[in-house]
Design a protein around this motif. Sequence first.
Motif, PDB file in Angstrom:
ATOM      1  N   SER A   1       3.145  -2.699 -11.571  1.00  0.00           N
ATOM      2  CA  SER A   1       2.204  -1.581 -11.610  1.00  0.00           C
ATOM      3  C   SER A   1       2.917  -0.321 -11.127  1.00  0.00           C
ATOM      4  O   SER A   1       4.008  -0.380 -10.575  1.00  0.00           O
ATOM      5  CB  SER A   1       0.994  -1.882 -10.723  1.00  0.00           C
ATOM      6  OG  SER A   1       0.303  -3.022 -11.176  1.00  0.00           O
ATOM      7  N   GLY A   2       2.279   0.815 -11.353  1.00  0.00           N
ATOM      8  CA  GLY A   2       2.793   2.061 -10.801  1.00  0.00           C
ATOM      9  C   GLY A   2       3.944   2.690 -11.547  1.00  0.00           C
ATOM     10  O   GLY A   2       4.554   3.628 -11.033  1.00  0.00           O
ATOM     11  N   GLU A   3       4.248   2.235 -12.758  1.00  0.00           N
ATOM     12  CA  GLU A   3       5.357   2.847 -13.497  1.00  0.00           C
ATOM     13  C   GLU A   3       5.075   4.318 -13.789  1.00  0.00           C
ATOM     14  O   GLU A   3       5.934   5.180 -13.598  1.00  0.00           O
ATOM     15  CB  GLU A   3       5.586   2.080 -14.802  1.00  0.00           C
ATOM     16  CG  GLU A   3       6.906   2.421 -15.510  1.00  0.00           C
ATOM     17  CD  GLU A   3       6.784   3.562 -16.509  1.00  0.00           C
ATOM     18  OE1 GLU A   3       7.825   3.995 -17.046  1.00  0.00           O
ATOM     19  OE2 GLU A   3       5.656   4.031 -16.767  1.00  0.00           O
ATOM     20  N   GLU A   4       3.852   4.585 -14.244  1.00  0.00           N
ATOM     21  CA  GLU A   4       3.499   5.965 -14.598  1.00  0.00           C
ATOM     22  C   GLU A   4       3.360   6.857 -13.361  1.00  0.00           C
ATOM     23  O   GLU A   4       3.370   8.081 -13.464  1.00  0.00           O
ATOM     24  CB  GLU A   4       2.190   5.985 -15.395  1.00  0.00           C
ATOM     25  CG  GLU A   4       2.190   5.135 -16.661  1.00  0.00           C
ATOM     26  CD  GLU A   4       3.084   5.669 -17.759  1.00  0.00           C
ATOM     27  OE1 GLU A   4       3.779   6.674 -17.527  1.00  0.00           O
ATOM     28  OE2 GLU A   4       3.090   5.077 -18.857  1.00  0.00           O
ATOM     29  N   GLN A   5       3.254   6.244 -12.192  1.00  0.00           N
ATOM     30  CA  GLN A   5       3.180   6.990 -10.934  1.00  0.00           C
ATOM     31  C   GLN A   5       4.559   7.137 -10.292  1.00  0.00           C
ATOM     32  O   GLN A   5       4.674   7.365  -9.097  1.00  0.00           O
ATOM     33  CB  GLN A   5       2.211   6.299  -9.974  1.00  0.00           C
ATOM     34  CG  GLN A   5       0.827   6.911  -9.886  1.00  0.00           C
ATOM     35  CD  GLN A   5       0.122   7.090 -11.223  1.00  0.00           C
ATOM     36  OE1 GLN A   5       0.137   6.216 -12.072  1.00  0.00           O
ATOM     37  NE2 GLN A   5      -0.504   8.239 -11.400  1.00  0.00           N
ATOM     38  N   SER A   6       5.613   7.013 -11.087  1.00  0.00           N
ATOM     39  CA  SER A   6       7.013   7.186 -10.659  1.00  0.00           C
ATOM     40  C   SER A   6       7.662   5.878 -10.219  1.00  0.00           C
ATOM     41  O   SER A   6       8.297   5.800  -9.161  1.00  0.00           O
ATOM     42  CB  SER A   6       7.151   8.248  -9.563  1.00  0.00           C
ATOM     43  OG  SER A   6       6.704   9.504 -10.017  1.00  0.00           O
TER      44      SER A   6
ATOM     45  N   ASP B   1      -2.728  10.250  -4.890  1.00  0.00           N
ATOM     46  CA  ASP B   1      -3.542  11.196  -4.129  1.00  0.00           C
ATOM     47  C   ASP B   1      -4.442  10.537  -3.094  1.00  0.00           C
ATOM     48  O   ASP B   1      -5.210  11.214  -2.416  1.00  0.00           O
ATOM     49  CB  ASP B   1      -4.390  12.053  -5.069  1.00  0.00           C
ATOM     50  CG  ASP B   1      -5.325  11.220  -5.941  1.00  0.00           C
ATOM     51  OD1 ASP B   1      -5.333   9.971  -5.794  1.00  0.00           O
ATOM     52  OD2 ASP B   1      -6.038  11.804  -6.779  1.00  0.00           O
ATOM     53  N   GLN B   2      -4.336   9.210  -2.959  1.00  0.00           N
ATOM     54  CA  GLN B   2      -5.100   8.489  -1.945  1.00  0.00           C
ATOM     55  C   GLN B   2      -4.377   7.177  -1.659  1.00  0.00           C
ATOM     56  O   GLN B   2      -3.562   6.726  -2.466  1.00  0.00           O
ATOM     57  CB  GLN B   2      -6.518   8.207  -2.443  1.00  0.00           C
ATOM     58  CG  GLN B   2      -6.582   7.291  -3.653  1.00  0.00           C
ATOM     59  CD  GLN B   2      -8.003   7.107  -4.166  1.00  0.00           C
ATOM     60  OE1 GLN B   2      -8.837   7.997  -4.041  1.00  0.00           O
ATOM     61  NE2 GLN B   2      -8.282   5.950  -4.737  1.00  0.00           N
ATOM     62  N   PRO B   3      -4.626   6.556  -0.495  1.00  0.00           N
ATOM     63  CA  PRO B   3      -3.987   5.262  -0.223  1.00  0.00           C
ATOM     64  C   PRO B   3      -4.289   4.283  -1.358  1.00  0.00           C
ATOM     65  O   PRO B   3      -5.447   4.103  -1.737  1.00  0.00           O
ATOM     66  CB  PRO B   3      -4.633   4.821   1.092  1.00  0.00           C
ATOM     67  CG  PRO B   3      -5.045   6.101   1.740  1.00  0.00           C
ATOM     68  CD  PRO B   3      -5.477   7.005   0.625  1.00  0.00           C
TER      69      PRO B   3
ATOM     70  N   THR C   1       0.837  -1.194   0.000  1.00  0.00           N
ATOM     71  CA  THR C   1       0.000   0.000   0.000  1.00  0.00           C
ATOM     72  C   THR C   1       0.875   1.247   0.000  1.00  0.00           C
ATOM     73  O   THR C   1       1.781   1.378   0.833  1.00  0.00           O
ATOM     74  CB  THR C   1      -0.937   0.027   1.217  1.00  0.00           C
ATOM     75  OG1 THR C   1      -1.802  -1.114   1.164  1.00  0.00           O
ATOM     76  CG2 THR C   1      -1.774   1.291   1.228  1.00  0.00           C
ATOM     77  N   PHE C   2       0.594   2.147  -0.939  1.00  0.00           N
ATOM     78  CA  PHE C   2       1.303   3.424  -1.001  1.00  0.00           C
ATOM     79  C   PHE C   2       0.410   4.530  -0.450  1.00  0.00           C
ATOM     80  O   PHE C   2      -0.773   4.621  -0.776  1.00  0.00           O
ATOM     81  CB  PHE C   2       1.705   3.749  -2.447  1.00  0.00           C
ATOM     82  CG  PHE C   2       2.947   3.035  -2.896  1.00  0.00           C
ATOM     83  CD1 PHE C   2       4.197   3.604  -2.713  1.00  0.00           C
ATOM     84  CD2 PHE C   2       2.866   1.789  -3.481  1.00  0.00           C
ATOM     85  CE1 PHE C   2       5.341   2.946  -3.104  1.00  0.00           C
ATOM     86  CE2 PHE C   2       4.006   1.118  -3.883  1.00  0.00           C
ATOM     87  CZ  PHE C   2       5.254   1.692  -3.693  1.00  0.00           C
ATOM     88  N   LYS C   3       0.994   5.370   0.367  1.00  0.00           N
ATOM     89  CA  LYS C   3       0.275   6.500   0.924  1.00  0.00           C
ATOM     90  C   LYS C   3       0.328   7.675  -0.052  1.00  0.00           C
ATOM     91  O   LYS C   3       1.210   7.737  -0.917  1.00  0.00           O
ATOM     92  CB  LYS C   3       0.903   6.909   2.264  1.00  0.00           C
ATOM     93  CG  LYS C   3       0.827   5.829   3.332  1.00  0.00           C
ATOM     94  CD  LYS C   3       1.503   6.298   4.615  1.00  0.00           C
ATOM     95  CE  LYS C   3       1.454   5.212   5.692  1.00  0.00           C
ATOM     96  NZ  LYS C   3       2.141   5.644   6.938  1.00  0.00           N
ATOM     97  N   PRO C   4      -0.610   8.612   0.064  1.00  0.00           N
ATOM     98  CA  PRO C   4      -0.555   9.806  -0.796  1.00  0.00           C
ATOM     99  C   PRO C   4       0.789  10.516  -0.672  1.00  0.00           C
ATOM    100  O   PRO C   4       1.326  10.658   0.432  1.00  0.00           O
ATOM    101  CB  PRO C   4      -1.695  10.674  -0.256  1.00  0.00           C
ATOM    102  CG  PRO C   4      -2.629   9.707   0.394  1.00  0.00           C
ATOM    103  CD  PRO C   4      -1.776   8.620   0.963  1.00  0.00           C
ATOM    104  N   ASP C   5       1.348  10.904  -1.813  1.00  0.00           N
ATOM    105  CA  ASP C   5       2.674  11.542  -1.805  1.00  0.00           C
ATOM    106  C   ASP C   5       2.640  13.000  -2.234  1.00  0.00           C
ATOM    107  O   ASP C   5       3.693  13.653  -2.336  1.00  0.00           O
ATOM    108  CB  ASP C   5       3.639  10.773  -2.702  1.00  0.00           C
ATOM    109  CG  ASP C   5       3.196  10.739  -4.160  1.00  0.00           C
ATOM    110  OD1 ASP C   5       2.167  11.356  -4.496  1.00  0.00           O
ATOM    111  OD2 ASP C   5       3.886  10.100  -4.975  1.00  0.00           O
TER     112      ASP C   5
END
Length: 449
Positions: free
Chosen positions: A184-189, A106-108, A97-101
């Motif tokens: 997953s998450g490549e486009e989110q850095s 912008d959300q968990p 789980t990633f927290k908003p950065d």
Amino acid sequence: MKKIYSIILFTAISLSIKAQTMVIRNQDIDKMVKSVNQDSLKSYISKMVAFGTRSTLSDIKSKTRGIGAARNWVVGKFNQFAKQSDGRLTAYLDTTTFKPDGKRVDQPTLLGNAVAVLKGTDASDKRVYVVSGHLDSRVTDVMNRTSDAPGANDDGSGVAGVIEAARIMSQYKFSATIIFVAVSGEEQSLLGSGFMAAKAKKEGWNVDAMLNNDMIGSNNSSETQIIDNTRLRVFSEGLPGYELDKNAKNIRQFGLENDGKSRQLARYVKETGERYVDQLEVKLIYRNDRFLRGGDHTPFVENGFTAVRITEMNENFDHQHQDLRTEKGVRYGDLQEFMDFEYLRKNTGVNIAVLANLAKAPSAPTEVKVDVKNLSNSTYLYWKAPVNGTVKGYYVLMRETSSPVWEKKFFTTATELRLPYSKDNYLFAVQSVGNDDTESLAVVPGIGR
């Protein structure tokens, strides 16, 4: 000693000529590469596009739309292939789980990497090879989680190549372990690959090489529209992205700024890919990634692993990071209709050829040294046998300092070789060679006194 020297030298030179004029293809690997199927690749792309959007921030509960449904489908495909692997392939969804950065999350967010592990047959062989593509897609606004974002090429193509590699390679046995992953998450850095690389470092995975595939299925640029499906780029860095300060002195002193481990892997990709895939040139790009941009291999490089990015020769920005629309007669969006599946077939074959060669080959020779006790216009190298695998011999590689690729290969069954070429003028490395003619990664010698 002089007599032994001359025999070894003659044998080495004779076999180097043979190696340069003959292409030796391992029969099993050749069969794997030729098994890559355009229709299979197309079916994977069609299914991924059908999920509407695969934004990392999209729905994870729906069974038909969003990143959650997409990643579960990939795990399902891996499990399907597991049935033909005699229990060696296992698949799972690795979540965190990633927290908003305050930036691109912008959300968990529950992020999941779809992972399949093809266990090596040698319990003592701890080497791991990773091949990846990123499952997530996007439109113009990276925070838009609802609009259709087909992501056919970026990076459905990379994931399709990974899935097809798993389908084919799960039917074969390899000494080392291969991990297939749709992050997953490549486009989110680079979130998913960062999570995996950090985990690999923390748990002490022996990642010998990592191949990141991002956009390997389009054959033209947005500016020229010139079709080119005969070249493939491999990005690699020459200097280590990990503990550079510690190694900088030796790199400068010995002129090794172009010989980092990732650069050696890139050379391996070029030689092996061109050996097995016809009508394709692998172009070495001397950057970790495109100018001021990044990819999923970067977290692995930054954690001390050997990794490269494999990507198409030209990018079409009309079909990358775009809202679906038509303006002034131009269709924008990453749609399946803009892909070249023959090109994707060839690029997938490069990945399989490299992975299979590495995972079948013995591990690299150890304690490789170049002797400097005496001034000489010849070069004496020596080394020890690899930790894993059976060798029939070794290649000593040689190139001029200005050459991007290895130019000569000298074969020997010994663990030492003297060559009539000065270490002042050439660079050298050593590879292990298996009984089936597969080769390890090349090892640049250290100093022997």
